[in-house]
Design an enzyme around this catalytic site. Structure first.
Site, short mmCIF file in Angstrom:
data_model
loop_
_atom_site.label_atom_id
_atom_site.label_comp_id
_atom_site.label_asym_id
_atom_site.label_seq_id
_atom_site.Cartn_x
_atom_site.Cartn_y
_atom_site.Cartn_z
N ALA A 43 71.94 49.53 53.22
CA ALA A 43 70.53 49.14 53.17
C ALA A 43 70.11 48.91 51.72
O ALA A 43 69.39 47.96 51.41
CB ALA A 43 69.65 50.20 53.83
N ASP A 44 70.54 49.78 50.83
CA ASP A 44 70.25 49.62 49.41
C ASP A 44 70.90 48.36 48.85
O ASP A 44 70.29 47.61 48.09
CB ASP A 44 70.75 50.83 48.62
CG ASP A 44 69.85 52.04 48.74
OD1 ASP A 44 68.73 51.90 49.26
OD2 ASP A 44 70.27 53.14 48.31
N ILE A 45 72.15 48.14 49.20
CA ILE A 45 72.89 46.99 48.68
C ILE A 45 72.24 45.68 49.12
O ILE A 45 72.02 44.77 48.32
CB ILE A 45 74.35 47.05 49.15
CG1 ILE A 45 75.08 48.23 48.47
CG2 ILE A 45 75.08 45.74 48.84
CD1 ILE A 45 76.44 48.53 49.05
N SER B 252 69.01 45.10 47.29
CA SER B 252 69.20 44.63 45.91
C SER B 252 69.37 43.12 45.87
O SER B 252 68.89 42.45 44.94
CB SER B 252 70.41 45.32 45.27
OG SER B 252 71.64 44.81 45.75
#
Length: 383
Positions: free
Chosen positions: A167-169, A172
């Site tokens: 989810a973070d990737i 970004s």
């Protein structure tokens, strides 16, 4: 060589991974990224091991091509220094909880008064609106709430998160997409804007075929381990020396696979005539194929499968993945030197252009590494 984002200045107030990884990509493309942290160093990613020469390898993977200065935004002086930076900035990136910037007097409505061309990208767990707007967001929580974990893992096992902070990737990447789109729009209108980016929104939008199946047909996907929700055979098969992924996603590929396995008759079997039928009888088909794949090594099967143009690949460990000839041929691992903590390796930006070489100039900075240099430059400019 000129870089596409030269002369674009990014003020990065963010911490942990999603937003910092986004600003790193902007830095790779030539933007000047100024990372601003609290003097006490409140980015927990700096504390997550393993470490190389005292530096977190987690922190290293998201913070190259930046400079670091420290400001205490709880003080009047710190806020004024930030506002002075914003006057000359193109992009402000932050991931404070919803409402925190407003409480500090740094809401977009106030900041655009001092810089109407400012693009303010706010990354939060749940966005600026909705019943969960003020809740913090963490990657595993987002994976759980988005439904991703419910469709990941083996049917008999528990819901499983992806092995990287997906989810973070993905968020970004949307940081970069959003900023680039806003910069292009500013070229047209002359004005900046506010970007409201939510980890949950990103992960929901990334459910792809799983979401489409539900919202259009009411079809609820299930955990299938290494099987595919919609295609068969499209899974891992065991060989003499380990697992091999084989993807026969079309009728033509399935016919070729049958021929390769020595069973042309399977392609004419009424149970396997179409993908829908193969999916319906998947367990039987998988067992039939498995009995044959386990008679050869993975390398033997890969040679044959590639001759037949059937997609396949070994299930690698991380070490095998990073050491494989294809990765080395693409020159994906680079090195940077820092005067304090020495040489470290990193995975390069995957973008490869015909007329642009991405430059890796700055190793991830120490906390406040460039504060003295930066504020001395500001002082000289004011004089």
């Amino acid at each position: 060589m000129q870089q596409p984002l030269e002369k674009i200045k990014v003020i990065d107030l963010s911490r942990v991974y999603a937003a910092p990884a986004g600003s790193m990509i902007l830095g790779d493309l030539g933007a000047e990224v100024i990372r601003i942290e609290h003097p006490n160093g409140l980015d927990s990613m700096r504390d997550w091991g393993p470490f190389i020469n005292g530096q977190s390898t987690y922190y290293l993977c998201a913070n190259r091509n930046k400079r670091s200065i420290t400001l205490d935004l709880k003080t009047t002086e710190g806020k004024e220094q930030l506002k002075n930076l914003i006057k000359e900035a193109d992009v402000l990136l932050e991931n404070f909880k919803t409402g925190d910037m407003k409480r500090m007097g740094l809401h977009y409505k106030e900041l655009k008064k001092i810089n109407p061309r400012l693009i303010h990208c706010a990354v939060t767990g749940f966005g600026q609106t909705g019943p969960l707007a003020h809740e913090p967001g963490f990657d595993p929580v987002i994976q759980a709430m988005s439904g991703l974990m419910d469709v990941t893992g083996h049917p008999e096992g528990e819901p499983t998160k992806v092995g990287v902070p997906i989810a973070d990737i993905l968020t970004s990447l949307y940081v970069v997409i959003g900023v680039l789109a806003a910069l292009r729009m500013r070229d047209i209108t002359g004005e900046g804007q506010f970007i409201d980016l939510s980890l949950l929104d990103v992960q929901i939008s990334s459910l792809a075929n799983v979401a489409s199946a539900y919202i259009n047909c009411g079809f609820i996907s299930k955990r299938l381990g290494n099987l595919h929700n919609n295609v068969a055979p499209y899974q891992i098969f065991n060989c003499l020396d380990g697992p091999l992924m084989i993807c026969a996603g079309t009728n033509d590929q399935f016919r070729k696979l049958c021929k390769l396995l020595g069973h042309d008759e399977w392609a004419e079997d009424e149970r396997f005539l179409t993908n829908a039928l193969r999916k319906e009888h998947e367990s039987i088909l998988s067992e039939m194929i498995s009995e044959i794949t386990k008679t050869k090594t993975r390398d033997e099967w890969i040679t044959l499968l590639r001759d037949y143009k059937i997609p396949c690949g070994k299930v690698h460990t991380i070490s095998e993945a990073l050491e494989q000839p294809q990765v080395k041929a693409r020159n994906l691992i680079g090195e940077l030197e820092h005067p304090q903590y020495g040489t470290y390796k990193f995975i390069k930006n995957p973008l490869q252009f015909s007329g642009l070489n991405i430059q890796y100039k700055l190793a991830p900075p120490l906390l406040g590494e460039h504060s003295n240099e930066f504020f001395q430059q500001s002082l000289n400019t004011q004089q």
